[in-house]
Write a protein that holds these residues in place. Sequence first.
Motif, PDB file in Angstrom:
ATOM      1  N   ALA A   1     -25.455 -28.057   6.894  1.00 29.42           N
ATOM      2  CA  ALA A   1     -25.416 -28.398   5.618  1.00 29.42           C
ATOM      3  C   ALA A   1     -26.635 -27.969   5.011  1.00 29.42           C
ATOM      4  O   ALA A   1     -27.709 -27.749   5.630  1.00 29.42           O
ATOM      5  CB  ALA A   1     -25.312 -30.089   5.202  1.00 29.42           C
TER       6      ALA A   1
ATOM      7  N   HIS B   1     -16.168 -34.147   4.597  1.00 31.24           N
ATOM      8  CA  HIS B   1     -16.364 -33.694   6.046  1.00 31.24           C
ATOM      9  C   HIS B   1     -17.643 -34.458   6.403  1.00 31.24           C
ATOM     10  O   HIS B   1     -17.689 -34.960   7.495  1.00 31.24           O
ATOM     11  CB  HIS B   1     -16.290 -32.280   6.129  1.00 31.24           C
ATOM     12  CG  HIS B   1     -16.636 -31.516   7.570  1.00 31.24           C
ATOM     13  ND1 HIS B   1     -15.875 -31.532   8.675  1.00 31.24           N
ATOM     14  CD2 HIS B   1     -17.998 -31.413   8.130  1.00 31.24           C
ATOM     15  CE1 HIS B   1     -16.313 -31.585   9.793  1.00 31.24           C
ATOM     16  NE2 HIS B   1     -17.776 -31.067   9.398  1.00 31.24           N
ATOM     17  N   ASN B   2     -18.534 -33.938   5.747  1.00 34.63           N
ATOM     18  CA  ASN B   2     -20.142 -34.438   5.916  1.00 34.63           C
ATOM     19  C   ASN B   2     -20.343 -36.080   6.293  1.00 34.63           C
ATOM     20  O   ASN B   2     -20.799 -36.512   7.328  1.00 34.63           O
ATOM     21  CB  ASN B   2     -21.057 -34.078   5.134  1.00 34.63           C
ATOM     22  CG  ASN B   2     -21.049 -32.257   5.049  1.00 34.63           C
ATOM     23  OD1 ASN B   2     -20.660 -31.708   5.906  1.00 34.63           O
ATOM     24  ND2 ASN B   2     -21.761 -32.017   3.865  1.00 34.63           N
TER      25      ASN B   2
ATOM     26  N   GLN C   1     -16.050 -30.233   1.693  1.00 35.02           N
ATOM     27  CA  GLN C   1     -17.310 -30.452   2.555  1.00 35.02           C
ATOM     28  C   GLN C   1     -17.930 -32.037   2.361  1.00 35.02           C
ATOM     29  O   GLN C   1     -18.631 -32.340   3.449  1.00 35.02           O
ATOM     30  CB  GLN C   1     -18.243 -29.439   1.848  1.00 35.02           C
ATOM     31  CG  GLN C   1     -19.572 -28.933   2.643  1.00 35.02           C
ATOM     32  CD  GLN C   1     -18.786 -28.411   3.957  1.00 35.02           C
ATOM     33  OE1 GLN C   1     -17.823 -27.576   3.992  1.00 35.02           O
ATOM     34  NE2 GLN C   1     -19.358 -28.945   5.084  1.00 35.02           N
TER      35      GLN C   1
END
Lengths: 614, 614
Positions: A564, A154-155, A151
């Motif tokens: 998010a 990815h962010n 995550q």
Amino acid sequence: SLALSSEKRASDFNSFVARTNTCGELRSAHVGQEVTLCGWIQYQRQGLFLVLRDFQGLTQIIIPQDEAHSHVKKVLYDAPLESVVRVTGTVISRPPGQKNPRMPTGDIEVNVKTAEVLNSCKKLPFEIKDFIKKSEALRMQYRYLDLRSFQMQHNLRLRSQMVMKMREYLCNLHGFVDVETPTLFKRTPGGAKEFVVPSREPGRFYCLPQSPQQFKQLLMVGGLDRYFQVARCYRDEGSKPDRQPEFTQIDIEMSFVDQAGIRRLIEGLLQYSWPNESSPITTPFPSMSYAEALAEYGTDKPDTRFGMKITDVSDVFRRTEIGFVQNAVNKPQGSVKAICIPQGVRHLQNKDFESLKESAKSQFNQEVLHLILKPDESLKSPFSKFLSEEQQSELIQALKVQADDVVLLAAGEHEKVCLVLGNMRLECANFLESRGLVLRDPTAFHFLWVVDFPLFLPKEENPAKLESAHHPFTAPHPSDTGLLYSEPAKVRSQHYDLVLNGSEIGGGSIRIHNAEQQRFVLETVLKEDPELLSHLLEALKCGAPPHGGIALGLDRLICLVAGAPSIRDVIAFPKSFKGHDLMSNAPDYITTEELEPYHIQVAWPAAEAEANKN
Amino acid sequence: SLALSSEKRASDFNSFVARTNTCGELRSAHVGQEVTLCGWIQYQRQGLFLVLRDFQGLTQIIIPQDEAHSHVKKVLYDAPLESVVRVTGTVISRPPGQKNPRMPTGDIEVNVKTAEVLNSCKKLPFEIKDFIKKSEALRMQYRYLDLRSFQMQHNLRLRSQMVMKMREYLCNLHGFVDVETPTLFKRTPGGAKEFVVPSREPGRFYCLPQSPQQFKQLLMVGGLDRYFQVARCYRDEGSKPDRQPEFTQIDIEMSFVDQAGIRRLIEGLLQYSWPNESSPITTPFPSMSYAEALAEYGTDKPDTRFGMKITDVSDVFRRTEIGFVQNAVNKPQGSVKAICIPQGVRHLQNKDFESLKESAKSQFNQEVLHLILKPDESLKSPFSKFLSEEQQSELIQALKVQADDVVLLAAGEHEKVCLVLGNMRLECANFLESRGLVLRDPTAFHFLWVVDFPLFLPKEENPAKLESAHHPFTAPHPSDTGLLYSEPAKVRSQHYDLVLNGSEIGGGSIRIHNAEQQRFVLETVLKEDPELLSHLLEALKCGAPPHGGIALGLDRLICLVAGAPSIRDVIAFPKSFKGHDLMSNAPDYITTEELEPYHIQVAWPAAEAEANKN
């Protein structure tokens, strides 16, 4: 996949390094190739195979079992999980039945010939794959481990790529100039939220500015014409959830532009930089006046993904004899308003209504009533007996109430009632979503321009005085310029906010470019000392072009795009809500000697001074 | 032209605004078109025509003389220079003989129909075109006027475009991730040059870091693999010429890379982003060891655009009986070295030699002698009589001296003599260039890698102790790793500097990725408290990949590419050499009340405290 698809083809992730491929890219087409991979050991099974991970994915590695490669086997068998290894081997097809369709590299595996442990990992306090479930404080303390998660990778990559596209749009397509402005600057008038930085000259301090506002206007005076910057900004608000003491904005200013021009620019910017993976966005974005937003949504940042808008029902109640309503509507700005929760009876319980009313009471000191339209189309309410059948029917019509809907109703001063019901609207949405309904589609992106804000607002501590609703450089609305000198409180501004799914993600304005008007606003309306801004006033006299701009809050925008939970999830090294870096323990104590060059000393609060003494 | 040619075609400078064209783009092909221009009045002649300026150029405007347009005439006639106007009119060909070939828009002029003064300019203290000649303090005070100059517009646009190309190369072509790292951080050990920022917690301070060094290494531990950032950095060095308290570096870090990989990356980066208008650069860049650079150029940043290299002539003198030479060569590291100034006799005067010797004496406490090879090939020197004919001939051969050349000679400890002669070499170049010779072609770009630096240096205040030559995270040279534990002073590092035309424009290293080695360096070699870096040491234990990186000083690089006299000419709002913003008067005094939330107070120096009292 981690990389945005359009970039993936062009980028060479293996240039300048020893590996031939990343752990995410091998496919059937690579079978037979000799490859070198570098990565972390994610998983190892009985000395037979292991899974190697890097930023792009996972690859299965077959550990050789023959005597000739016993060294390789030992190396890979002994290495703890999360150790960094380099392996070289041949890509082979997985045997029939062993392909893994859920893994992008699941058709192949690598038959290893040589292996080297580049760095061995000590035992971690927790497995990387469980990391996301740990407490946020622990994740912050070991942020470098948290960053290995899918995550976070990815962010941060999404953020980098989206900003890069924005730069292409501004710089390459539209001739904007990326100009860096100082962060060590002078205190701005009323800049209570500015960090101070002592200089080596006794008593003199720099300040870390909240935005490059003055600089970008001065760049326009300097003829730069089109400026942008991905600007680091600072705001010292003490502890606040989901705020950071330093944050980033896409900062833009243009000469010879009007509101419509800025809006088109930003719509184009967002469309151009929008990730291919996200639901597409359509332009132009709708717009709404501040007055409308307040009246219909009870906020200046409406979430337009769902209805339940506020409806004024004053007319229905004006002729009734319900005491509290009469009290409300007879005052100036008095009104009765309501929102209708479709099928509320089915989804909300009595304790929910109690909680909503309690919240209105504690946050706004406002009574809220709830009404129910029963299956027989009759209204159940505390005041039904005071309403004629006709009035009940009018109310039902006005709110478009259907059987089993719930109406929340409040009476009082217009703005307050709007704010309360705007709040109730969001709280109801939370309740309904916690019961499994989807009101706010997380994959939908509803942009909205909010315009025509008031230029000034009464000061909270002294409502007879005015303060800028946004900042003192905002230009008055062209239709209201005359009022500036007679009734400034009534002037609308040329400020505009950009709202996405109920979050303010940007704001800007056309600026004052006339020195006299700017001086009048500062001196006469705001009663501030214009000397603190003498450089800006002087600049406006020297041929300042008409100009305007905007700033987009990058952290919030990326947070919404990435889906998010917090802006901390789109920042590599965020501070805690107390403003601490939990990894390095900043801010930290420093010695008196270290403060000497800056001619400052700590003024310990009495209690601590006393404690230090003993 | 102001815009780099490759960008110019793609960028639309007229999107989102009312103008149809910039003041730099109209050509014969536009004749007959109705256009709207916005700009500043650069020049006005007798109400007949005026010249309108914007960031892209100048256009001649014909003021209508007919009665029907008397209003337009009056508007344009009355407007002071540097007023901002919008005009609409028709592009016409200039009459034969009146075309101006030196002006890009010199074939046309605009016959104006309507004109509006958007903002009138008060009388300026000086004309914009003379501005560049004014004192720097005045230019800084009115920076917004200085920015209107051709040169500043050019420099800032060049900077923006070059950085954009770098981003394309890193982000789009090579998969780097642009990650923003915090600037409010913890003090680093020995961080004497870090600004402090008080927090709202008594006694606790953030620091503004000198570079994102720790963060970029932690990103590698976090598996980001390839990081870059155009990073704002801070360094409090008090007053220093041509340094800024805040500056920008292109900050890069990669995992699984070696020195050669970083070098190729940077060579490619510079070649890709190099402006088309500048002389092209060729790669790979040459490289040189630190020892070589010192021996031949007397510096770690050789300017290789010209010769006059240092030659060791110890062997010639070893058998002579010249007292001071004997003294020198018999000491450890003793040597005699010289540089040869071709045709020095013709270009340098006796007072120049005096000045050079004086400078060597005052800066280095070192005697320098000068020798001349006369047209009859005989040496004229203070010690000719002590040299045999054979020795004289050996000296002439070693230095390749020709008739009328001048030799500067010094004897003493190797490093000192090198530094002195390296200094003499540059001072001679200044002298020769002031006499009209061109030694250092300003349009040539000579890049050079300097490598194999020592890892540690003796501390200046206590030569028995060692300090890091660069920083404590630099890895030892692989061939010298063993020496780290036995003779650390002899260890070479994996640090590399990038030098351009004698200026250091970048530096970096392969980092230590082994926690034990890092702890040994901090604790045992440097005698520093490893606790201050416990988060980094901990991170290295958790599977840190081998990694390395580099930082390029952007201000200096752009300054050299733009051929600007100072880095202040490539920064929009630079500070003075005392660290002041002369426009806004920062840093400035702030009130005791404003310091209260930060629990600090000013410790006035005794004299000022006394003065304040009276």
